[in-house]
Design a protein around this motif. Structure first.
Motif, PDB file in Angstrom:
ATOM      1  N   PRO A 186       0.832  -1.207   0.000  1.00 40.50           N
ATOM      2  CA  PRO A 186       0.000   0.000   0.000  1.00 40.50           C
ATOM      3  C   PRO A 186       0.867   1.257   0.000  1.00 40.50           C
ATOM      4  O   PRO A 186       2.013   1.224   0.440  1.00 40.50           O
ATOM      5  N   ARG A 224      -5.764  -5.185   7.166  1.00 39.95           N
ATOM      6  CA  ARG A 224      -4.412  -4.631   7.116  1.00 39.95           C
ATOM      7  C   ARG A 224      -3.391  -5.685   6.718  1.00 39.95           C
ATOM      8  O   ARG A 224      -2.507  -5.440   5.905  1.00 39.95           O
ATOM      9  N   GLU A 252      -3.715  -6.164   3.076  1.00 44.46           N
ATOM     10  CA  GLU A 252      -3.144  -5.039   2.326  1.00 44.46           C
ATOM     11  C   GLU A 252      -1.631  -5.148   2.210  1.00 44.46           C
ATOM     12  O   GLU A 252      -1.052  -4.799   1.191  1.00 44.46           O
TER      13      GLU A 252
END
Lengths: 125, 125
Positions: A4, A62, A65
């Motif tokens: 990310p 998360r 990601e």
DNA sequence: CTACTCACTTCCATAAATTAAGTGACTTCC
DNA sequence: GGAAGTCACTTAATTTATGGAAGTGAGTAG
């Protein structure tokens, strides 16, 4: 896996890692995926520490990601997912092992999986 | 060193460790004490990540309660302290090394002390 | 006397965690 | 076919923690 967009607060690799792993829950999810054969949302939620579903949801997001976890649907209608560590995620094992060993040695004992203990010994050689 | 009275949320050694170490700052304080020769409040505060003084104060307190850090006055009037890792605290080194190695490998590079890199290699053998 | 340093503490707005309840898409039981 | 249950979440409300700034007290230096 593309990382990310993220502005790290520091160039230090430890500080960077802690931005992703540095809380009370994330590494427990990794632990359950890695060793305790927990792969569905429900299984992960029912860990000994009972992390609330909103946090589990957020942590899984998360981890996905950052490419540490992947999920695949194991059924449709309704769609249900199975979460798995990626290779990158599995590379967290030495960290878990050392944290486990340290906690066992210094925090009034605590449970310490004897099967895993062997692995700890190996990791600290 | 007597441990504080504390009700752990779990019997798992990892969960227990994370109750003390599981946040974004604590291990950075340990890092600075361990490797970066930072020992006064000010030096610790001026780390690359600039942790605010109220958090530094709280984290040092917790680390001292758990016997990972000790302080001694290096002057009186006004009294000024020098913070040091205890043996127990120094045993966190393998954890730091593995977190550093993992972050370096997976989080877009990041700074990675070449002197330390050697130690990482040793730790992961 | 004034300015400055160091080691904090206090205050406050924001962010995150905790707790509890709700939702949607089904499946199973009666 | 309706009621109850399961699973995987989301939403909302409250409490707690964090992050940033400013303040305090005990000194020292000029």
């Amino acid at each position: 896996m593309t990382k990310p967009e993220h502005e790290f607060r520091s160039r230090c690799s430890i500080a960077r890692s802690l931005e992703i792993l540095g809380d009370k829950w994330t590494l427990l999810v990794v632990r359950d995926l890695m060793w305790h054969d927990k792969h569905t949302f429900q299984e992960l939620q029912n860990s000994e520490e009972h992390l609330p579903p909103n946090l589990l949801s957020q942590r899984l997001k998360r981890l996905m990601e950052w490419g540490l976890v992947e999920r695949e649907a194991y059924q449709d209608r309704p769609v249900r997912y199975r979460y798995e560590l990626t290779d990158q995620g599995r590379e967290l094992e030495p960290i878990l092992l050392h944290i486990m060993a340290w906690g066992h040695a210094h925090l009034n004992g605590g449970l310490y999986d004897p099967v895993r203990a062997q692995t700890v010994a190996k990791a600290s050689r």
